[in-house]
Design a protein around this motif. Structure first.
Motif, short mmCIF file in Angstrom:
data_model
loop_
_atom_site.label_atom_id
_atom_site.label_comp_id
_atom_site.label_asym_id
_atom_site.label_seq_id
_atom_site.Cartn_x
_atom_site.Cartn_y
_atom_site.Cartn_z
N ARG A 53 84.95 31.00 47.74
CA ARG A 53 85.11 32.39 48.23
C ARG A 53 84.11 33.31 47.55
NH1 ARG A 53 90.86 31.74 47.25
NH2 ARG A 53 90.69 33.40 45.68
N LEU A 54 83.86 33.09 46.25
CA LEU A 54 82.92 33.95 45.52
C LEU A 54 81.49 33.79 46.01
CD1 LEU A 54 84.14 33.59 41.84
CD2 LEU A 54 84.20 35.64 43.24
N PHE B 139 88.38 29.01 44.99
CA PHE B 139 88.00 30.32 44.44
C PHE B 139 86.48 30.44 44.35
CE2 PHE B 139 87.21 32.82 40.48
CZ PHE B 139 87.58 34.06 40.98
N ASN C 201 85.70 37.62 31.44
CA ASN C 201 87.01 37.88 32.00
C ASN C 201 87.94 36.76 31.57
OD1 ASN C 201 88.49 39.66 33.96
ND2 ASN C 201 88.97 37.64 34.76
N VAL D 11 93.73 30.01 39.39
CA VAL D 11 93.52 31.34 39.94
C VAL D 11 94.79 32.17 39.81
CG1 VAL D 11 92.93 32.65 42.01
CG2 VAL D 11 91.81 30.47 41.56
N GLY D 12 94.63 33.34 39.20
CA GLY D 12 95.73 34.29 39.04
C GLY D 12 95.18 35.69 39.21
N GLY D 13 95.89 36.65 38.67
CA GLY D 13 95.50 38.04 38.82
C GLY D 13 94.14 38.37 38.23
N GLU E 12 87.12 38.59 41.78
CA GLU E 12 86.74 38.47 43.19
C GLU E 12 86.58 39.85 43.83
OE1 GLU E 12 88.08 35.99 47.17
OE2 GLU E 12 89.50 36.18 45.52
N ARG E 13 87.52 40.74 43.56
CA ARG E 13 87.44 42.10 44.13
C ARG E 13 86.31 42.90 43.52
NH1 ARG E 13 93.47 41.61 43.77
NH2 ARG E 13 94.08 41.07 45.88
N GLU F 127 91.56 36.45 37.95
CA GLU F 127 90.51 35.89 38.79
C GLU F 127 90.38 36.68 40.09
OE1 GLU F 127 91.51 33.91 35.62
OE2 GLU F 127 93.00 34.03 37.21
N LEU F 128 91.51 37.13 40.64
CA LEU F 128 91.46 37.97 41.84
C LEU F 128 90.76 39.30 41.53
CD1 LEU F 128 94.98 37.23 43.34
CD2 LEU F 128 92.77 36.24 43.98
N TYR F 129 90.96 39.81 40.32
CA TYR F 129 90.24 41.01 39.88
C TYR F 129 88.73 40.77 39.95
CZ TYR F 129 87.84 43.74 36.29
OH TYR F 129 86.92 44.49 35.62
#
Length: 133
Positions: free
Chosen positions: A48-49, A45, A86, A12-14, A20-21, A16-18
């Motif tokens: 959370r999704l 991760f 992604n 998980v990095g940026g 999620e958001r 993957e956080l993109y």
């Protein structure tokens, strides 16, 4: 709209956080399925999704599993209106392979996210007049 989001990173990095958001922000307008590797670093991760999307995990990191994975992803893609790939460096080659495998099934959006110093980005001359300095 139904969207299939494919995350090819094993950690998980940026990028993957993109995802999620994005999924969280559009959950009321879009039905998401997120396909991601079943790598140990992706378990939390994926959990959370699950509050915003259907999550499907598989072996993205085993070369011998890629043909069956491509078949599964094509089947999933047929159930969705759009595919969002992604990728992030160095997994982008896997994202490109998925793009070729899935592009004829549904409209496909490919996003590659990586850290590139702004000074290293070359801008086509035709765009220079309209970009901020």
């Amino acid at each position: 709209m139904k969207a299939l989001v494919i995350v090819s990173a094993l950690d998980v990095g940026g990028a993957e956080l993109y995802v999620e958001r994005l999924v969280g922000a559009l959950k009321d307008q879009c039905e998401f399925t997120v396909a991601l590797p079943n790598a140990p670093n992706m378990i939390e991760f994926g959990q959370r999704l699950r509050s915003h999307a259907r999550v499907v995990s598989d072996a993205f990191d085993r070369f011998n599993a890629l043909p069956s994975l491509a078949i599964k992803l094509r089947s999933l893609a047929r159930q969705h209106d759009v595919i969002h790939l992604n990728s992030n460096h160095p997994c982008s080659r896997l994202g490109i392979a998925f793009a070729f495998a899935l592009a004829r099934v549904r409209p496909t959006v490919c996003v590659e996210q990586r850290v590139t110093p702004v000074g290293d980005i070359s801008v086509p001359r035709g765009l220079e007049p309209v970009l901020p300095v």
